[in-house]
Write an enzyme that holds these catalytic residues in place. Structure first.
Site, PDB file in Angstrom:
ATOM      1  N   ARG A   1       0.798  -1.386  -0.019  1.00 62.45           N
ATOM      2  CA  ARG A   1       0.019  -0.045  -0.087  1.00 62.45           C
ATOM      3  C   ARG A   1       0.835   1.401  -0.144  1.00 62.45           C
ATOM      4  O   ARG A   1       0.544   2.167  -0.488  1.00 62.45           O
ATOM      5  CB  ARG A   1      -0.948  -0.025   1.215  1.00 62.45           C
ATOM      6  CG  ARG A   1      -1.808   1.110   1.152  1.00 62.45           C
ATOM      7  CD  ARG A   1      -3.126   0.945   2.161  1.00 62.45           C
ATOM      8  NE  ARG A   1      -4.327   1.588   1.763  1.00 62.45           N
ATOM      9  CZ  ARG A   1      -4.924   2.720   2.472  1.00 62.45           C
ATOM     10  NH1 ARG A   1      -4.208   3.053   3.541  1.00 62.45           N
ATOM     11  NH2 ARG A   1      -5.838   3.350   2.141  1.00 62.45           N
TER      12      ARG A   1
ATOM     13  N   HIS B   1       0.195   4.200  -2.858  1.00 67.91           N
ATOM     14  CA  HIS B   1       0.059   5.478  -2.306  1.00 67.91           C
ATOM     15  C   HIS B   1       1.001   6.385  -2.857  1.00 67.91           C
ATOM     16  O   HIS B   1       0.886   7.782  -2.936  1.00 67.91           O
ATOM     17  CB  HIS B   1      -0.341   5.613  -0.928  1.00 67.91           C
ATOM     18  CG  HIS B   1      -1.642   5.250  -0.610  1.00 67.91           C
ATOM     19  ND1 HIS B   1      -2.334   5.815   0.167  1.00 67.91           N
ATOM     20  CD2 HIS B   1      -2.812   4.453  -1.375  1.00 67.91           C
ATOM     21  CE1 HIS B   1      -3.573   5.131   0.303  1.00 67.91           C
ATOM     22  NE2 HIS B   1      -4.050   4.491  -0.728  1.00 67.91           N
TER      23      HIS B   1
ATOM     24  N   TRP C   1     -10.454  -8.689   3.239  1.00 69.12           N
ATOM     25  CA  TRP C   1     -10.987  -9.079   2.054  1.00 69.12           C
ATOM     26  C   TRP C   1     -11.202 -10.517   1.767  1.00 69.12           C
ATOM     27  O   TRP C   1     -12.239 -11.039   1.220  1.00 69.12           O
ATOM     28  CB  TRP C   1     -10.511  -8.419   0.700  1.00 69.12           C
ATOM     29  CG  TRP C   1     -10.767  -7.135   0.662  1.00 69.12           C
ATOM     30  CD1 TRP C   1     -11.746  -6.157   0.193  1.00 69.12           C
ATOM     31  CD2 TRP C   1      -9.654  -6.085   1.230  1.00 69.12           C
ATOM     32  NE1 TRP C   1     -11.585  -4.938   0.027  1.00 69.12           N
ATOM     33  CE2 TRP C   1     -10.326  -4.544   0.864  1.00 69.12           C
ATOM     34  CE3 TRP C   1      -8.363  -5.905   1.885  1.00 69.12           C
ATOM     35  CZ2 TRP C   1      -9.713  -3.282   1.126  1.00 69.12           C
ATOM     36  CZ3 TRP C   1      -8.011  -4.767   2.295  1.00 69.12           C
ATOM     37  CH2 TRP C   1      -8.274  -3.657   1.901  1.00 69.12           C
TER      38      TRP C   1
HETATM   39 FE1  DDH Z   1      -6.609  -0.109  -1.203  1.00 73.39          FE
HETATM   40  N1  DDH Z   1      -7.356   0.222   0.496  1.00 73.39           N
HETATM   41  N2  DDH Z   1      -7.751   0.785  -2.259  1.00 73.39           N
HETATM   42  N3  DDH Z   1      -5.457  -0.345  -2.945  1.00 73.39           N
HETATM   43  N4  DDH Z   1      -5.144  -1.514  -0.209  1.00 73.39           N
HETATM   44  C1  DDH Z   1      -6.949  -0.159   1.589  1.00 73.39           C
HETATM   45  C2  DDH Z   1      -5.990  -1.197   1.948  1.00 73.39           C
HETATM   46  C3  DDH Z   1      -5.208  -1.450   1.135  1.00 73.39           C
HETATM   47  C4  DDH Z   1      -8.835   1.528  -1.757  1.00 73.39           C
HETATM   48  C5  DDH Z   1      -8.852   1.680  -0.430  1.00 73.39           C
HETATM   49  C6  DDH Z   1      -8.319   1.211   0.624  1.00 73.39           C
HETATM   50  C7  DDH Z   1      -5.991  -0.162  -4.241  1.00 73.39           C
HETATM   51  C8  DDH Z   1      -7.088   0.592  -4.529  1.00 73.39           C
HETATM   52  C9  DDH Z   1      -7.980   0.886  -3.442  1.00 73.39           C
HETATM   53  C10 DDH Z   1      -4.155  -2.110  -0.761  1.00 73.39           C
HETATM   54  C11 DDH Z   1      -3.663  -1.854  -2.160  1.00 73.39           C
HETATM   55  C12 DDH Z   1      -4.418  -1.262  -3.200  1.00 73.39           C
HETATM   56  C13 DDH Z   1      -7.858   0.349   2.888  1.00 73.39           C
HETATM   57  C14 DDH Z   1      -7.798   0.048   4.171  1.00 73.39           C
HETATM   58  C15 DDH Z   1      -8.746   1.137   2.050  1.00 73.39           C
HETATM   59  C16 DDH Z   1      -9.677   2.007   2.542  1.00 73.39           C
HETATM   60  C17 DDH Z   1      -6.792   1.218   4.761  1.00 73.39           C
HETATM   61  C18 DDH Z   1      -6.636   0.895   6.380  1.00 73.39           C
HETATM   62  O1  DDH Z   1      -7.709   0.952   6.888  1.00 73.39           O
HETATM   63  O2  DDH Z   1      -5.450   0.435   6.813  1.00 73.39           O
HETATM   64  C19 DDH Z   1      -9.627   2.236  -2.615  1.00 73.39           C
HETATM   65  C20 DDH Z   1     -10.875   3.166  -2.583  1.00 73.39           C
HETATM   66  C21 DDH Z   1      -9.091   1.713  -3.994  1.00 73.39           C
HETATM   67  C22 DDH Z   1      -9.686   2.117  -5.348  1.00 73.39           C
HETATM   68  O3  DDH Z   1      -9.300   1.297  -6.368  1.00 73.39           O
HETATM   69  C23 DDH Z   1     -10.750   2.604  -5.621  1.00 73.39           C
HETATM   70  C24 DDH Z   1      -4.782  -0.562  -5.403  1.00 73.39           C
HETATM   71  C25 DDH Z   1      -4.745  -0.085  -6.659  1.00 73.39           C
HETATM   72  C26 DDH Z   1      -3.721  -1.160  -4.496  1.00 73.39           C
HETATM   73  C27 DDH Z   1      -2.559  -1.670  -5.197  1.00 73.39           C
HETATM   74  O4  DDH Z   1      -1.610  -1.846  -4.278  1.00 73.39           O
HETATM   75  C28 DDH Z   1      -2.181  -1.618  -6.524  1.00 73.39           C
HETATM   76  C29 DDH Z   1      -3.233  -3.104   0.095  1.00 73.39           C
HETATM   77  C30 DDH Z   1      -2.167  -3.907  -0.101  1.00 73.39           C
HETATM   78  C31 DDH Z   1      -4.052  -2.770   1.298  1.00 73.39           C
HETATM   79  C32 DDH Z   1      -3.970  -3.297   2.630  1.00 73.39           C
HETATM   80  C33 DDH Z   1      -3.106  -2.612   3.636  1.00 73.39           C
HETATM   81  C34 DDH Z   1      -2.902  -3.176   4.823  1.00 73.39           C
HETATM   82  O5  DDH Z   1      -2.322  -2.324   5.742  1.00 73.39           O
HETATM   83  O6  DDH Z   1      -3.065  -4.327   5.147  1.00 73.39           O
END
Ligand code: DDH
Length: 306
Positions: free
Chosen positions: A42, A46, A186
């Site tokens: 993540r 980001h 998930w």
């Molecule tokens: Fe995500 N993401 N993401 N995400 N994401 C969260 C956690 C993780 C959205 C929202 C959230 C991508 C796209 C989207 C990962 C990878 C990727 C969380 C929770 C939210 C909310 C955060 C928390 O509470 O700690 C949304 C909205 C989108 C969207 O596409 C619309 C993408 C593109 C990626 C990527 O990596 C390519 C990952 C990994 C996590 C888990 C993090 C953790 O600490 O565990």
């Protein structure tokens, strides 16, 4: 006009050491589901996902999250854990830039968690002040729908297929109510990269649930899939699984849904597409010369008046 500066990519033997150090730190028994991997992924996403193709601002160069302007963005809540994990590696290998370290760590973590090999190219530089950090608000909001997803990802230069492939990263990790307000994971085994997220999206009857903090998400207790899931031997007690409204939008939207169906059925195609699109994500905002070195044109971004 200032001469463009280039920063060479680290050599492969240098990178081998960093990759090994990342593998060594993934196992974190006291953190979340026992792995630093998901939060590292993540962090990389980001750091790159601020890109705006029209103005050519944002992207994975610079490691702007070290500054309050980007690091303090509520959208980045929790990513300080990822940065703290990687700080241990930065101390050992001071030659690597933060921007390279944050992106390469995700690639190593995905592979180590059972995911595909992703092409990674180095040479990113770190900003020395917060002038070039783009305004907040460029990352997606999980409470919204398909229009919002398209608005955010088209801005970065992705199409519908790439959006769905990238979303498969939600096979990893979890939501934390003290970070995003959402809660839960998930899939049952959130430290193993797979296409289970897509399968669950399709087979389950997701129900809207309002959490105590007022946040709405979708939930399902995943009893059937636990037996079928190839990764299930590692899974513990069945826990209520979740989806964000933006995840559910992928099965409701007629153009996103066929990609969800394809990736649910064909793990190999998902892995192939994910590897390509994640590599593209990490290159957002990066301009390279003929030798692959990154070109930092001082006048490329004028900086933001804040
Ligand atoms: Fe995500 N993401 N993401 N995400 N994401 C969260 C956690 C993780 C959205 C929202 C959230 C991508 C796209 C989207 C990962 C990878 C990727 C969380 C929770 C939210 C909310 C955060 C928390 O509470 O700690 C949304 C909205 C989108 C969207 O596409 C619309 C993408 C593109 C990626 C990527 O990596 C390519 C990952 C990994 C996590 C888990 C993090 C953790 O600490 O565990």
């Amino acid at each position: 006009m200032a001469q463009p500066q280039t920063n060479p990519t680290p050599s492969s033997s240098q990178l081998d050491h960093v990759a090994q150090a990342v593998r060594d730190l993934l196992h974190q028994p006291d953190y979340d589901d026992g792995s630093a991997g998901p939060v590292l992924v993540r962090l990389a996403w980001h750091s790159a996902g601020t890109y705006d193709a029209a103005s050519k601002t944002g992207g994975s160069n610079g490691a702007g999250m070290r500054y309050e302007k980007e690091g303090g963005d509520p959208a980045n809540a929790g990513l300080q854990h990822a940065r703290a994990f990687l700080e241990l590696i930065k101390k050992k290998f001071s030659w690597i830039t933060y921007a390279d370290l944050w992106t390469v760590a995700a690639v190593v973590a995905i592979k180590e968690m059972g995911g595909p090999e992703i092409r990674w190219r180095g040479g990113r530089t770190d900003f020395t002040d917060d002038n070039k950090i783009p305004p907040r608000g460029r990352l997606p909001d999980g409470a919204q729908g398909a229009d919002h997803i398209r608005h955010i990802f088209y801005r970065m230069g992705f199409n519908d297929q790439e959006i769905v492939a990238l979303s498969g990263a939600h096979n990893l990790g979890r939501c934390h109510s003290d970070r995003s307000g959402f809660e839960g994971k998930w899939v049952n085994n959130p430290t193993r990269f797979s296409n289970t997220y897509f399968k669950l999206l399709l087979v389950n009857d997701w129900k809207k649930k309002t959490l105590e903090n007022g946040v709405e998400q979708y939930v399902y207790v995943d009893e059937d899939m636990i037996e079928e899931d190839e990764d299930a031997e590692d899974a513990e007690e069945p826990e209520e699984l979740m989806m964000l409204p933006t995840d559910i939008a992928l099965i409701q939207d007629p153009s996103f849904r066929p990609w969800v169906e394809l990736y649910a059925e064909h793990k190999d195609i998902f892995f192939d597409h994910f590897a390509k699109v994640f590599a593209k994500l990490l290159e957002l905002g990066i301009k390279r010369d003929r030798n692959g070195n990154i070109v930092n044109e001082e006048n490329q971004q004028d900086g933001y008046k804040s």
